[in-house]
Design an enzyme around this catalytic site. Structure first.
Site, PDB file in Angstrom:
ATOM      1  N   ASP A 166       1.677  16.422  57.478  1.00  0.00           N
ATOM      2  CA  ASP A 166       1.869  16.115  56.048  1.00  0.00           C
ATOM      3  C   ASP A 166       2.473  14.736  55.794  1.00  0.00           C
ATOM      4  O   ASP A 166       2.443  14.252  54.673  1.00  0.00           O
ATOM      5  CB  ASP A 166       2.816  17.142  55.412  1.00  0.00           C
ATOM      6  N   GLU A 265      -2.904  20.749  48.536  1.00  0.00           N
ATOM      7  CA  GLU A 265      -2.708  22.202  48.341  1.00  0.00           C
ATOM      8  C   GLU A 265      -1.499  22.509  47.458  1.00  0.00           C
ATOM      9  O   GLU A 265      -1.467  23.531  46.790  1.00  0.00           O
ATOM     10  CB  GLU A 265      -2.570  22.929  49.683  1.00  0.00           C
ATOM     11  N   VAL A 300      -8.831  22.847  60.154  1.00  0.00           N
ATOM     12  CA  VAL A 300      -9.594  21.765  60.796  1.00  0.00           C
ATOM     13  C   VAL A 300      -8.724  20.514  60.863  1.00  0.00           C
ATOM     14  O   VAL A 300      -8.778  19.735  61.818  1.00  0.00           O
ATOM     15  CB  VAL A 300     -10.863  21.480  59.965  1.00  0.00           C
ATOM     16  N   THR A 533     -10.124  -8.698  62.346  1.00  0.00           N
ATOM     17  CA  THR A 533     -10.664  -8.953  63.681  1.00  0.00           C
ATOM     18  C   THR A 533     -10.156  -7.897  64.642  1.00  0.00           C
ATOM     19  O   THR A 533      -8.978  -7.531  64.590  1.00  0.00           O
ATOM     20  CB  THR A 533     -10.247 -10.345  64.205  1.00  0.00           C
ATOM     21  N   ASN A 537      -5.466 -11.168  66.366  1.00  0.00           N
ATOM     22  CA  ASN A 537      -4.830 -12.409  66.839  1.00  0.00           C
ATOM     23  C   ASN A 537      -4.538 -13.411  65.717  1.00  0.00           C
ATOM     24  O   ASN A 537      -4.243 -14.567  65.984  1.00  0.00           O
ATOM     25  CB  ASN A 537      -5.731 -13.083  67.897  1.00  0.00           C
TER      26      ASN A 537
END
Ligand code: ATP
Length: 786
Positions: A166, A265, A300, A533, A537
């Site tokens: 959560d 929920e 799930v 990227t 870097n």
């Protein structure tokens, strides 16, 4: 209580014994944390004990508490759930239950306990610690422990780690498991969107989060949902249904064929009435006549292999937990390990739990704005930006006054990276909703020179959340190839602000434009780089778009290759990863993939390094003969000119004394493609929103008017009147994530922090994790692993 034979066990261990348990709901990454605690404890000369099935195991004792060896946690990195088991234990809620637990700890000689769980589990641990002197006194009185034991175990140290999907604990930016759960949600919702669009359907998706809307809000940002309901931001109880219908209808009017609503929920309205997915479905069906389906994702979300970030978080926090225990004394309060501003922290547990409970209480008391404030400023900003990006504004509603509207161009430069399309989408939608004109530049700077520019509309970018690659086309070419043409096109299209999305080439391109301002007034506009990227870097940011997607790819490639290597019983794979002259991908991929060795450009490869690594591998395969694990080494593509991947593999093979075979695997461009990870999507949207806000502010400050006539004259002298004119160094910048905040750094300042020869930032914040790879794989001369 069973009276135990005190003389039968060795409670006065010469080394510190540390117990570890997982408790409450499971979450992905808990195993990585257990692995790190066990191996770090062994590395630091302690004895780790696994306590199975949470507090149940602690109360049952006996074989539920077992001494852990190095090998006991092999294979833990890849596994979801918690291998040592978890439980909800009512007995531990009672004083008597906790006393049995205390006795079992003392009997085993454990003086420090690491608990990985949610706020309930951590509260329980803290209660045990608070009552510890009483338990000792009671146990002594009942003759269950000796006086010596009472003295030796006068103190119990507690360190907590938050395992919770959560992301609901205050004082930490992310909890272990939250990002993997978000990944499961995004996979499911991305899949739903395809079927939704085939049938012009509306989907209402319910995700977990009882009193915390992080999962729902993040999922809404990542998947481009039309609407979200979260507990901290309840809609007005009497108007929300009508508002929802109007908002969804607006988007359909703009051309959308589908609608997506995400509900936490624990979502409620302003009167604390629950908002349930079935009810939303009824509203959409009856009032809007939409063919609406409900999907409740349920467990799930807890499942599957942990994503890179949870492995990283579990690993670095697990290692820190051991350090915290070793530093602690009797006066140290119970601690919780967290991550704040991209740094691993150890903070008092009590305060963290108090703050967390306060959020739930504020919601209960209908102090919603306070609940949001307590969550964090970044949560609040994300919610605000999400709402603005998701909306479709009709006519002049919500738009800035006509004279403040701007032409903002967006260009992709360099190699593709996950999240750049979503960043473009958020920028376009904000522009449209505010009345600015978003201009898409195709095919990088060569495209700009050819005038390949078009105005984007709101609907055009609708599905750009999920797509990998670059929708605009991208390449490495620099503006220097035709500075005059670039300036001409920018002038011709009256571009007032420029967003460049890309990596190091994009950074050097921005510097070129900035340095050519004197010759080309068309570049005297606010220009910002969104770093994107896989190599991560770019100076001015700790995180670039695409790097998380790439490491997730590397991590699952490592898992698969390890399986192949393990099946063969004696194979080592050396896996080449990208990263240019930056070892970020190799280090993070190696940490999350469980590499035995890594090779990065920041460290010279010598014969000594190779001898050490090969000896380590030979020892492992000798010990594990016939039942060995597969092993991997990660090799950055530019690690060494002498010891190329091929040479390295030959040396491995030649020196292995047939104890193992060496093979190579090059992951190549697969690392740049694919569906962007949730974290890249969230960062993409965050960077884009802030970039637009920044451009707007800088442009408005630099608008040409009677009061800044000099600039007007300067513009006029060149034969046209530029609407925005600035040559301030502050208006050419990189937007980046620094200490988990979004910040702007001007390129003139960043130049000093750039290693141009090696094309990277001088700040390699991630190098601190490098040693952990050696420590946790056992590839360290100092580790006494047996
Ligand atoms: P999740 O976020 O998944 O719910 P959690 O750790 O908050 O995880 P809980 O069910 O609240 O889950 O707590 C797990 C266990 O921790 C409980 O079953 C109980 O054994 C112990 N526990 C929780 N609260 C307390 C408490 N106040 N005192 C003692 N033990 C507690």
């Amino acid at each position: 209580f069973q009276k135990t034979s005190i003389s039968n066990f060795d409670f006065r261990s010469p080394v510190k014994r540390i117990g570890i348990l997982t408790s409450g709901g499971d979450s992905q990454g808990m195993n990585a944390a257990v692995r790190a605690v066990v191996r770090m404890a062994i590395f630091r000369g302690c004895e780790p004990f696994l306590i199975h099935e949470g507090y149940n195991g602690l109360i049952k004792g006996k074989d539920m508490i077992s001494k852990a060896s190095w090998e006991d946690v092999s294979g833990f990195l890849t596994t979801g759930g918690t291998v040592i088991g978890t439980a909800r234990c009512t007995e531990f809620r009672e004083y008597e239950g906790r006393q049995i637990a205390a006795l079992n700890l003392i009997k085993t000689g454990i003086s420090a306990l690491v608990v990985i769980g949610g706020d309930g589990s951590l509260t329980g641990a803290d209660n045990l610690r608070a009552e510890w002197p009483n338990h000792i006194a009671d146990l002594l009185k009942k003759d269950l422990i000796t006086k010596q034991m009472a003295t030796d175990f006068s103190c119990l140290m507690i360190v907590g780690m938050v395992g919770s999907i959560d992301n609901d604990l205050a004082t930490t930016d992310l909890t272990i498991g939250a990002v993997s759960a978000l990944t499961r949600i995004c996979e499911a919702v991305d899949a739903l969107q395809c079927t939704a669009s085939s049938h012009h359907r509306a989907f209402v998706v319910e995700v977990m989060g009882r009193s915390c809307g992080w999962l729902a809000l993040s999922a809404a940002i990542c998947t481009g949902a039309d609407y979200v309901f979260i507990p901290e931001d309840p809609p007005n109880s009497s108007t929300w249904e009508k508002k929802l219908c109007t908002e969804l209808k607006n988007r359909r009017d703009a051309g959308k064929k589908t609608s997506l609503v995400i509900v936490a929920e624990g979502a409620v309205d302003s009167e604390l009435n629950p908002i349930k997915s079935e009810h939303i479905k009824d509203i959409l069906t009856t009032r809007l006549n939409y063919d609406t389906r409900v999907t409740i994702l349920g467990h799930v979300q807890r499942g599957g292999s942990p994503s890179f970030y949870d492995r990283y978080l579990g690993t670095v926090q697990g290692a820190e937990a051991i350090e915290a225990i070793l530093k602690a004394d009797a006066s140290t309060p119970s601690l919780v390990i967290g991550i704040l501003e991209n740094k691993i922290t150890a903070q008092p547990l009590k305060e963290a739990i108090k703050l967390t409970k306060q959020v739930a209480n504020e919601i209960k008391n209908k102090n919603f704005s306070r609940a949001l404030e307590l969550r964090s400023t970044s949560f609040l900003n994300q919610l605000k930006s999400y709402k603005e990006v998701a909306a479709f504004h009709h006519a002049d509603f919500g738009k800035v006054p006509e004279n403040k509207r701007l032409n903002i161009a967006i260009i992709h430069v360099g190699a593709p990276a996950g999240g750049i399309n979503l960043a473009t989408r958020s920028a376009v939608r904000l522009c449209v909703n505010r009345g600015h004109t978003p201009m898409l530049v195709y095919n990088g700077f060569p495209g700009l020179m050819r005038g390949e520019i078009s105005i984007a509309d709101w609907m055009q970018v609708d599905g750009w959340t999920v797509d990998g690659g670059s929708k605009l086309g991208t390449n490495r070419d620099q503006p220097d190839l035709g500075m005059g043409s670039v300036a001409y096109q920018m002038q011709k299209h009256n571009i007032n602000g420029l967003i460049i999305i890309g990596g190091f080439e994009a950074y050097t391109a921005l510097i070129s434009l900035y340095e050519n301002r004197k010759s080309y007034p068309a570049f005297c506009i606010p220009m910002v780089l969104i770093p994107a990227t896989v190599s991560n870097n770019v100076p001015g940011t700790e995180i670039s778009l695409g790097s998380d997607t790439a490491i997730n790819f590397i991590t699952s490639a490592c898992d698969n290759i390890k399986l192949s290597a393990s099946s063969n019983r004696k194979r080592v794979f050396i896996i080449e990863v990208q990263g240019g002259r930056t070892g970020y991908l190799a280090v993070m991929g190696g940490l999350a993939g469980g590499a035995s060795c890594i090779y990065i450009p920041e460290e010279k490869i010598s014969l000594n390094t190779l001898i050490n690594d090969i000896n380590f591998l030979k020892n492992r395969y000798k010990i594990e003969w016939g039942q060995s694990q597969g092993r991997i080494a990660l090799y950055n593509e530019t690690s060494s000119k002498t010891y190329s991947l091929d040479v390295l593999a030959r040396i491995y093979q030649g020196e292995s004394e047939s104890l193992f075979d060496a093979r190579t695997s090059i992951l190549g461009h697969l690392q740049q493609g694919g569906t962007p990870s949730p974290l890249d999507r969230i960062h993409g949207s965050g960077f884009a929103v802030e970039a637009i806000n920044w451009i707007q502010e800088k442009c408005w400050e630099s608008m040409i008017s009677e009061s800044n006539a000099d600039q007007k004259v300067d513009g006029l002298r060149r034969g046209y009147l530029q609407k925005v004119y600035t040559n301030s160094k502050e208006t050419a910048a990189v937007v980046g994530s620094i200490s988990s905040d979004i910040k702007f750094s001007c390129v003139e300042h960043l130049i000093n922090h750039t290693d141009f020869e090696n094309r990277k930032s001088k700040n390699l914040w991630w190098l601190f994790t490098r040693d952990l790879i050696d420590i946790l794989s056992g590839n360290n001369n100092q580790v006494g692993i047996h």
